[in-house]
Design a protein around this motif. Structure first.
Motif, short mmCIF file in Angstrom:
data_model
loop_
_atom_site.label_atom_id
_atom_site.label_comp_id
_atom_site.label_asym_id
_atom_site.label_seq_id
_atom_site.Cartn_x
_atom_site.Cartn_y
_atom_site.Cartn_z
N LYS A 180 0.07 -1.29 -0.25
CA LYS A 180 0.40 -0.43 -0.04
C LYS A 180 0.64 0.90 -0.22
O LYS A 180 0.37 2.30 -0.39
CB LYS A 180 -0.83 -0.55 1.10
CG LYS A 180 -1.89 1.16 1.03
CD LYS A 180 -2.90 1.13 2.71
CE LYS A 180 -3.48 2.34 2.59
NZ LYS A 180 -4.13 2.28 4.09
N ILE A 181 2.28 1.22 0.93
CA ILE A 181 3.24 2.30 0.11
C ILE A 181 3.45 2.57 -1.00
O ILE A 181 3.93 3.78 -0.61
CB ILE A 181 4.13 2.16 1.70
CG1 ILE A 181 3.26 1.88 3.36
CG2 ILE A 181 4.62 3.74 1.78
CD1 ILE A 181 4.33 1.29 4.53
N GLY A 182 3.65 1.58 -1.22
CA GLY A 182 4.63 1.75 -2.50
C GLY A 182 5.78 0.56 -3.04
O GLY A 182 6.15 1.18 -4.21
N TYR A 183 6.11 -0.27 -1.59
CA TYR A 183 7.25 -1.34 -1.97
C TYR A 183 6.55 -2.33 -2.68
O TYR A 183 5.71 -3.10 -2.08
CB TYR A 183 7.57 -1.07 -0.35
CG TYR A 183 8.37 0.04 0.06
CD1 TYR A 183 9.52 0.77 -0.38
CD2 TYR A 183 7.48 0.13 1.00
CE1 TYR A 183 9.92 1.84 0.12
CE2 TYR A 183 8.21 1.55 1.69
CZ TYR A 183 9.19 2.45 1.30
OH TYR A 183 9.71 3.48 1.62
N PRO A 184 6.83 -2.56 -3.99
CA PRO A 184 7.75 -4.03 -4.49
C PRO A 184 7.38 -4.94 -3.18
O PRO A 184 8.75 -5.29 -3.09
CB PRO A 184 8.01 -4.29 -5.62
CG PRO A 184 8.34 -2.90 -5.95
CD PRO A 184 8.36 -1.86 -4.89
N CYS A 185 6.68 -5.36 -2.70
CA CYS A 185 7.07 -6.96 -2.27
C CYS A 185 6.78 -8.99 -2.87
O CYS A 185 5.91 -8.55 -3.64
CB CYS A 185 6.07 -7.29 -1.03
SG CYS A 185 5.99 -5.43 -0.10
N TYR A 186 7.48 -9.48 -2.80
CA TYR A 186 7.26 -10.45 -3.16
C TYR A 186 7.83 -11.85 -1.49
O TYR A 186 8.17 -11.36 -0.80
CB TYR A 186 8.81 -10.37 -3.78
CG TYR A 186 8.38 -9.89 -5.32
CD1 TYR A 186 7.61 -10.34 -6.71
CD2 TYR A 186 9.61 -8.80 -4.74
CE1 TYR A 186 8.17 -9.02 -7.26
CE2 TYR A 186 9.68 -7.88 -5.88
CZ TYR A 186 9.04 -8.32 -7.44
OH TYR A 186 8.83 -7.24 -8.54
N PHE A 187 6.50 -12.28 -1.70
CA PHE A 187 6.57 -13.83 -0.62
C PHE A 187 6.96 -14.92 -1.74
O PHE A 187 6.71 -15.17 -2.09
CB PHE A 187 5.22 -14.08 -1.03
CG PHE A 187 4.66 -14.82 0.49
CD1 PHE A 187 5.97 -14.85 1.71
CD2 PHE A 187 3.63 -15.61 0.56
CE1 PHE A 187 5.84 -15.91 2.62
CE2 PHE A 187 3.43 -16.09 1.80
CZ PHE A 187 4.91 -16.30 3.10
N ILE A 188 8.73 -15.33 -0.71
CA ILE A 188 9.35 -16.43 -2.06
C ILE A 188 10.11 -17.72 -0.83
O ILE A 188 10.23 -17.65 0.48
CB ILE A 188 10.53 -15.26 -2.30
CG1 ILE A 188 11.49 -15.34 -1.34
CG2 ILE A 188 10.08 -14.22 -3.24
CD1 ILE A 188 12.77 -14.23 -1.83
N SER A 189 10.37 -18.35 -1.35
CA SER A 189 11.45 -19.67 -0.63
C SER A 189 12.42 -19.68 -1.27
O SER A 189 12.39 -19.74 -2.71
CB SER A 189 10.43 -20.61 -0.52
OG SER A 189 12.27 -21.55 -0.31
N ALA A 190 13.68 -18.74 -1.28
CA ALA A 190 14.19 -18.84 -1.79
C ALA A 190 15.67 -20.31 -1.83
O ALA A 190 16.37 -20.68 -2.71
CB ALA A 190 16.11 -18.22 -0.35
N LEU A 191 15.20 -21.14 -0.77
CA LEU A 191 15.81 -22.06 -0.42
C LEU A 191 14.67 -23.45 -1.85
O LEU A 191 15.88 -24.28 -2.53
CB LEU A 191 15.28 -23.21 0.70
CG LEU A 191 16.60 -24.20 1.20
CD1 LEU A 191 17.79 -24.47 0.73
CD2 LEU A 191 15.57 -24.83 2.32
#
Ligand SMILES: Nc1nc2c(ncn2[C@@H]2O[C@H](COP(=O)(O)OP(=O)(O)O)[C@@H](O)[C@H]2O)c(=O)[nH]1
Ligand SMILES: [Mg+2]
Ligand SMILES: [Zn+2]
Length: 308
Positions: free
Chosen positions: A151-162
């Motif tokens: 909402k504030i404007g930051y691109p967010c990614y929900f990830i698993s690096a592993l």
């Protein structure tokens, strides 16, 4: 010759030559004093420098000059000395990694990292890592936090690096940029880079090692070339992030949702603490500004809590 500092040990530096991209080891010639910047390290990873072979012909290279920095990220010394630590310079964007557990990232730490990047107008993306280990309620919790930052404007990614889940969007974001990757030890920075670029083969560490809150070890950032124009700067060992160089009156400018309210408070120099008719406090009360973000603002202003 012109090159970029890709690694620093404190006593010598690895440089990548600008055009042919060969790498050399170099030392500083003489003592560099940088005006208005009290830092423990005069040269940072990301710095562009002029270098040459030493005249006596020892085969060692020397740094003659540091070119003006477009930007830099600085960390306040943890020991309350007057000196700060330059983390990296000349970066295009910051990638902050966050985890809910093993080890937990506080939103306070995330907000400090965001403020630091905002102060230099460096675009920032946030990776919420280790999605593979969360239970349902933790997943809900992460999704709530993600909503706040989106909402504030930051691109967010929900990830698993592993497990290599959701990481391809981050790979696209990194392409052709110099990216500084920030986050606590153990959050998965090296794992993510290995997953995106298997050729890198960076060392990763067992989380158990980070559980013991031991002594603060100073380690330096290192820049890795992922392809010809894509670089990432890994920052080991950021446990805490003191904010440097930001004046109290400026701080709300580095919270985008507060920045949007500039000029709406009764007092032009409102600090949004206890002043009457404060648009920021009104927005916190109405829920338009998230309460925990306002708490981060307060904790930075009051100088408390800067170890989180
Ligand atoms: N379950 C899980 N573990 C991860 C993930 N990413 C990293 N890890 C583990 O977390 C530990 C620390 O990772 P590392 O990449 O060394 O963290 P760094 O200190 O930020 O570079 C290692 O044991 C990794 O295997 C993830 O997405 N899921
Ligand atoms: Mg690492
Ligand atoms: Zn106000």
């Amino acid at each position: 010759m012109k090159g970029r500092v890709v690694k620093s040990t404190g006593s010598w530096y690895e440089l990548e030559e600008e055009i042919d991209k060969y790498r050399v080891k170099a030392r500083l010639r003489g003592i560099f004093k940088i005006a208005n910047l009290k830092v423990t390290n005069p040269v940072a990873v990301g710095d562009w420098v002029t270098f040459e072979k030493e005249r006596s012909g020892t085969g060692e290279y020397e740094i003659l000059e540091i070119h003006p920095r477009e930007n830099y990220i600085i960390r306040k010394s943890t020991h309350k000395t007057a000196h700060d630590h330059l983390i990296a310079s000349n970066i295009d964007q910051v990638l902050i990694l966050f985890t809910l557990s093993m080890p937990r990232t506080s939103v306070g730490f995330l907000d400090r990292a965001l403020v630091t990047a905002e102060a230099y107008r460096i675009p920032t993306i946030i990776g919420f890592n280790k999605c593979d280990i969360y239970n349902e309620s933790q997943k809900e919790k992460v999704k709530e936090i993600i909503q706040v930052y989106r909402k504030i404007g930051y691109p967010c990614y929900f990830i698993s690096a592993l497990e290599n889940i959701g990481t391809s969007d981050i790979k696209d974001c990194l392409k052709d940029h110099v990216t500084l990757i920030m986050g606590h030890s153990g959050v998965g920075k090296s794992t993510l880079m290995n997953t995106l670029y298997p050729g890198l083969d960076l060392k990763t560490s067992e989380v158990s090692k980070f559980a013991e809150k031991g002594t603060h070890t100073t380690t330096f950032a290192e820049m890795f070339a992922l392809d010809e124009d894509t670089y990432i700067i890994d920052t080991p060992g950021i446990k805490e992030l003191g904010i440097s160089e930001i004046k109290e009156g400026e701080l709300s400018h580095y919270f985008p949702e507060m920045r949007a309210m500039i000029g709406k408070c009764r007092f032009h120099n409102c600090r949004h603490l206890n002043e009457p008719d404060c648009a920021v406090i009104d927005a916190v009360k109405s829920g338009e500004i998230e309460y925990f973000r306002y708490e981060s603002y307060i904790s930075i202003i009051t100088g408390e809590d800067n170890r989180k």
